[in-house]
Design a protein around this motif. Structure first.
Motif, mmCIF file in Angstrom:
data_model
loop_
_atom_site.group_PDB
_atom_site.id
_atom_site.type_symbol
_atom_site.label_atom_id
_atom_site.label_comp_id
_atom_site.label_asym_id
_atom_site.label_seq_id
_atom_site.Cartn_x
_atom_site.Cartn_y
_atom_site.Cartn_z
ATOM 1 N N LYS A 1 10.378 50.510 28.102
ATOM 2 C CA LYS A 1 9.949 48.905 26.933
ATOM 3 C C LYS A 1 11.168 49.598 25.680
ATOM 4 C CE LYS A 1 5.480 48.238 28.792
ATOM 5 N NZ LYS A 1 3.861 48.214 28.411
ATOM 6 N N THR A 2 11.547 50.586 25.183
ATOM 7 C CA THR A 2 12.032 50.631 24.048
ATOM 8 C C THR A 2 13.320 51.224 24.939
ATOM 9 O OG1 THR A 2 11.510 53.425 24.274
ATOM 10 C CG2 THR A 2 10.126 51.246 22.756
ATOM 11 N N ARG B 1 19.360 28.559 29.169
ATOM 12 C CA ARG B 1 18.189 29.454 27.824
ATOM 13 C C ARG B 1 18.417 30.417 27.075
ATOM 14 N NH1 ARG B 1 11.788 31.280 28.510
ATOM 15 N NH2 ARG B 1 11.420 30.758 26.415
ATOM 16 N N LYS B 2 18.566 31.387 26.290
ATOM 17 C CA LYS B 2 19.271 32.172 24.769
ATOM 18 C C LYS B 2 18.060 33.664 25.473
ATOM 19 C CE LYS B 2 21.020 31.137 21.209
ATOM 20 N NZ LYS B 2 21.191 30.929 19.660
ATOM 21 N N PHE B 3 18.713 34.769 25.709
ATOM 22 C CA PHE B 3 17.603 35.643 25.425
ATOM 23 C C PHE B 3 18.377 37.037 24.920
ATOM 24 C CE2 PHE B 3 17.530 33.913 29.504
ATOM 25 C CZ PHE B 3 16.655 33.390 29.768
ATOM 26 N N GLY B 4 17.783 37.550 23.402
ATOM 27 C CA GLY B 4 17.922 38.175 23.035
ATOM 28 C C GLY B 4 17.173 38.384 21.803
ATOM 29 N N GLY B 5 17.630 39.953 20.261
ATOM 30 C CA GLY B 5 16.932 40.486 19.693
ATOM 31 C C GLY B 5 17.697 40.474 18.268
ATOM 32 N N ASN C 1 13.414 26.895 24.097
ATOM 33 C CA ASN C 1 13.511 28.106 23.654
ATOM 34 C C ASN C 1 14.145 29.505 23.370
ATOM 35 O OD1 ASN C 1 12.416 26.198 20.948
ATOM 36 N ND2 ASN C 1 10.602 26.634 21.549
ATOM 37 N N THR C 2 14.863 29.902 22.604
ATOM 38 C CA THR C 2 15.609 31.570 22.563
ATOM 39 C C THR C 2 14.248 32.207 22.823
ATOM 40 O OG1 THR C 2 17.307 31.368 20.753
ATOM 41 C CG2 THR C 2 16.261 33.562 21.853
ATOM 42 N N PHE C 3 14.466 33.475 24.449
ATOM 43 C CA PHE C 3 13.034 34.767 24.454
ATOM 44 C C PHE C 3 13.678 36.045 23.910
ATOM 45 C CE2 PHE C 3 11.997 37.323 27.707
ATOM 46 C CZ PHE C 3 10.103 37.336 26.907
ATOM 47 N N GLY C 4 12.222 35.828 22.561
ATOM 48 C CA GLY C 4 13.305 36.373 22.297
ATOM 49 C C GLY C 4 13.022 36.429 20.718
ATOM 50 N N ALA C 5 13.303 37.474 19.656
ATOM 51 C CA ALA C 5 13.619 36.634 18.700
ATOM 52 C C ALA C 5 15.262 36.218 18.418
ATOM 53 C CB ALA C 5 13.700 38.182 17.715
ATOM 54 N N GLY C 6 16.640 36.627 18.675
ATOM 55 C CA GLY C 6 17.347 35.829 18.522
ATOM 56 C C GLY C 6 17.505 36.549 17.064
ATOM 57 N N GLY C 7 19.233 36.303 17.062
ATOM 58 C CA GLY C 7 20.652 36.767 16.117
ATOM 59 C C GLY C 7 21.844 37.035 17.069
ATOM 60 N N ASP C 8 22.961 36.814 16.126
ATOM 61 C CA ASP C 8 24.045 38.243 16.525
ATOM 62 C C ASP C 8 24.205 37.456 18.087
ATOM 63 O OD1 ASP C 8 26.316 40.268 16.518
ATOM 64 O OD2 ASP C 8 25.637 40.714 15.098
ATOM 65 N N TYR C 9 24.980 38.450 18.562
ATOM 66 C CA TYR C 9 25.041 38.126 20.089
ATOM 67 C C TYR C 9 23.841 38.080 21.183
ATOM 68 C CZ TYR C 9 30.354 38.050 19.432
ATOM 69 O OH TYR C 9 31.727 37.839 19.478
ATOM 70 N N ASP C 10 23.767 36.712 21.934
ATOM 71 C CA ASP C 10 22.706 36.954 22.327
ATOM 72 C C ASP C 10 22.988 36.709 23.929
ATOM 73 O OD1 ASP C 10 20.483 36.871 20.683
ATOM 74 O OD2 ASP C 10 20.380 34.821 20.071
ATOM 75 N N SER D 1 19.671 45.780 20.835
ATOM 76 C CA SER D 1 19.067 45.600 19.897
ATOM 77 C C SER D 1 17.581 46.088 20.449
ATOM 78 C CB SER D 1 18.414 43.868 19.761
ATOM 79 O OG SER D 1 19.267 42.581 19.730
ATOM 80 N N SER D 2 17.182 46.848 19.329
ATOM 81 C CA SER D 2 15.840 47.471 19.704
ATOM 82 C C SER D 2 14.455 46.483 19.941
ATOM 83 C CB SER D 2 15.251 48.592 18.400
ATOM 84 O OG SER D 2 15.192 47.914 17.268
ATOM 85 N N ASN D 3 14.721 44.880 19.239
ATOM 86 C CA ASN D 3 13.540 44.677 19.496
ATOM 87 C C ASN D 3 14.179 43.628 21.038
ATOM 88 O OD1 ASN D 3 15.275 42.822 17.727
ATOM 89 N ND2 ASN D 3 13.961 42.100 16.838
ATOM 90 N N PHE D 4 14.826 43.325 22.095
ATOM 91 C CA PHE D 4 15.013 43.009 22.937
ATOM 92 C C PHE D 4 13.064 43.045 23.522
ATOM 93 C CE2 PHE D 4 15.980 41.871 27.001
ATOM 94 C CZ PHE D 4 17.201 41.337 26.606
#
Length: 190
Positions: A189-190, A126-130, A100-109, A177-180
């Motif tokens: 962390k931010t 695997r995909k990674f992204g906010g 599964n995608t690590f993170g929320a995902g969406g837009d480019y990952d 992504s602020s939620n990466f």
């Protein structure tokens, strides 16, 4: 976009293909172009990976790697078991993954994928992204303007991948992504 070599001097290249004409090899992991129709007039593209022997006279394998949207390879490295590790970005909802995608995902990952030595098996992916653009340097497409540093083809493609002696994979890239997804002990962390 990117190239690397292995301990035997074999050469690997990672680029993009805008259609099914790329010369994939029999038995390759993905022999069919999946890029879709692109929508807004820009044709989608899949990653196109090629492995040549050390003197460049023989194609050892060639494969697509992609889904229904846009993919770019940013960095390649061969691990200690002669598997090819590919890092890049994807906008496809059906990009081939094994987890599964690590993170929320969406837009480019960002994606990391690993092909076996003969390019026939996807060992891991695997995909990674906010929820915003990940793996995108300023803008997702080629353009030159006051907020872009693009000057050459591929300047918007930014990630680097490396492996250690234990085949652990290290990735450096960028995110908007602020939620990466970050680890609980992350330096920033931010």
């Amino acid at each position: 976009y990117t190239a690397t070599y292995d301990g035997s001097g074999n050469f690997y290249s990672g680029g993009i293909s805008f259609g099914p004409g790329y010369p994939v090899s029999t038995g390759a992991f993905q022999t069919v172009y999946v890029g879709g129709n692109g929508g807004s007039g820009t044709p989608p593209y899949d990653v196109a990976v090629l492995k040549l022997n050390a003197n460049g006279t023989e194609r050892l394998y060639a494969t697509f790697l992609g889904g229904n949207g846009y993919e770019q390879p940013h960095s390649l490295i061969v691990d200690n078991d002669n598997n090819l590790v590919i890092a890049g970005r994807t906008l496809s909802t059906d990009f081939p993954t094994t987890a599964n995608t690590f993170g929320a995902g969406g837009d480019y990952d960002i994606f990391i994928s690993k092909l076996n030595a003969d390019g026939s098996i996807l060992i891991g992916s695997r995909k990674f992204g906010g929820t915003d653009k990940d793996g995108v340097n300023i803008r997702p497409k080629e353009s030159i303007g006051p907020v872009s540093i693009n000057r050459n083809y591929g300047d918007d493609a930014r990630s680097e991948v490396n492996v250690d002696n234990n085949n652990n994979i290290y990735l450096a890239s960028c995110t908007r992504s602020s939620n990466f997804p970050v680890s609980s002990n992350a330096f920033q962390k931010t």
